[in-house]
Design a protein around this motif. Sequence first.
Motif, short mmCIF file in Angstrom:
data_model
loop_
_atom_site.label_atom_id
_atom_site.label_comp_id
_atom_site.label_asym_id
_atom_site.label_seq_id
_atom_site.Cartn_x
_atom_site.Cartn_y
_atom_site.Cartn_z
N LEU A 1 -7.88 -13.29 82.61
CA LEU A 1 -8.33 -12.48 81.47
C LEU A 1 -9.74 -12.86 81.03
CD1 LEU A 1 -5.15 -12.25 79.20
CD2 LEU A 1 -6.20 -10.45 80.56
N LEU A 2 -10.04 -14.14 81.03
CA LEU A 2 -11.37 -14.61 80.65
C LEU A 2 -12.43 -14.08 81.62
CD1 LEU A 2 -12.93 -16.42 78.68
CD2 LEU A 2 -12.59 -18.30 80.29
N LEU A 3 -12.14 -14.13 82.92
CA LEU A 3 -13.07 -13.60 83.91
C LEU A 3 -13.28 -12.10 83.74
CD1 LEU A 3 -11.96 -15.57 87.09
CD2 LEU A 3 -14.08 -15.86 85.80
N MET A 4 -12.23 -11.37 83.45
CA MET A 4 -12.37 -9.93 83.24
C MET A 4 -13.20 -9.66 81.99
SD MET A 4 -8.52 -8.61 84.21
CE MET A 4 -8.84 -6.93 83.70
N LEU A 5 -13.02 -10.43 80.94
CA LEU A 5 -13.78 -10.27 79.72
C LEU A 5 -15.26 -10.57 79.96
CD1 LEU A 5 -13.59 -9.69 76.67
CD2 LEU A 5 -13.31 -12.15 76.34
N ILE A 6 -15.55 -11.64 80.68
CA ILE A 6 -16.93 -11.99 81.00
C ILE A 6 -17.57 -10.88 81.83
CG2 ILE A 6 -18.35 -13.58 82.36
CD1 ILE A 6 -16.43 -15.82 81.47
N GLN A 7 -16.83 -10.34 82.79
CA GLN A 7 -17.35 -9.26 83.64
C GLN A 7 -17.69 -8.03 82.79
OE1 GLN A 7 -14.63 -7.90 86.60
NE2 GLN A 7 -16.21 -6.89 87.82
N MET A 8 -16.86 -7.71 81.81
CA MET A 8 -17.13 -6.56 80.96
C MET A 8 -18.36 -6.79 80.08
SD MET A 8 -13.23 -5.45 79.91
CE MET A 8 -13.77 -4.70 78.41
N ILE A 9 -18.54 -8.02 79.60
CA ILE A 9 -19.68 -8.32 78.74
C ILE A 9 -20.99 -8.31 79.54
CG2 ILE A 9 -20.73 -10.14 77.34
CD1 ILE A 9 -17.90 -10.92 76.47
N VAL A 10 -20.97 -8.82 80.77
CA VAL A 10 -22.18 -8.93 81.59
C VAL A 10 -22.69 -7.54 81.97
CG1 VAL A 10 -23.06 -9.71 83.82
CG2 VAL A 10 -21.64 -11.23 82.42
N LYS A 11 -21.83 -6.59 82.21
CA LYS A 11 -22.25 -5.25 82.63
C LYS A 11 -23.05 -4.68 81.54
CE LYS A 11 -18.90 -3.74 85.98
NZ LYS A 11 -17.88 -2.78 86.32
#
Length: 67
Positions: free
Chosen positions: A57-67
């Motif tokens: 979940l943390l990785l998915m959240l980071i990926q959403m923020i970086v985009k």
Amino acid sequence: MSKDEMSKEKKKSTLVEQHALKRLEKVEENQRKAYEKKKDDFPWKQIIMGLLFGVILLLMLIQMIVK
């Protein structure tokens, strides 16, 4: 068949039944012991799975923020 033969057959069947019941009791007792051992064990699987889920979940959240 005479009475002696019939009584011998009844004794054999009852002995077989008694033996089967004893074996069944032993199996049930062993299953209860196994369950009790598992119940006292620390839930390592649940902790590891929870941590992995959190990391994903943390990785998915980071990926959403970086985009």
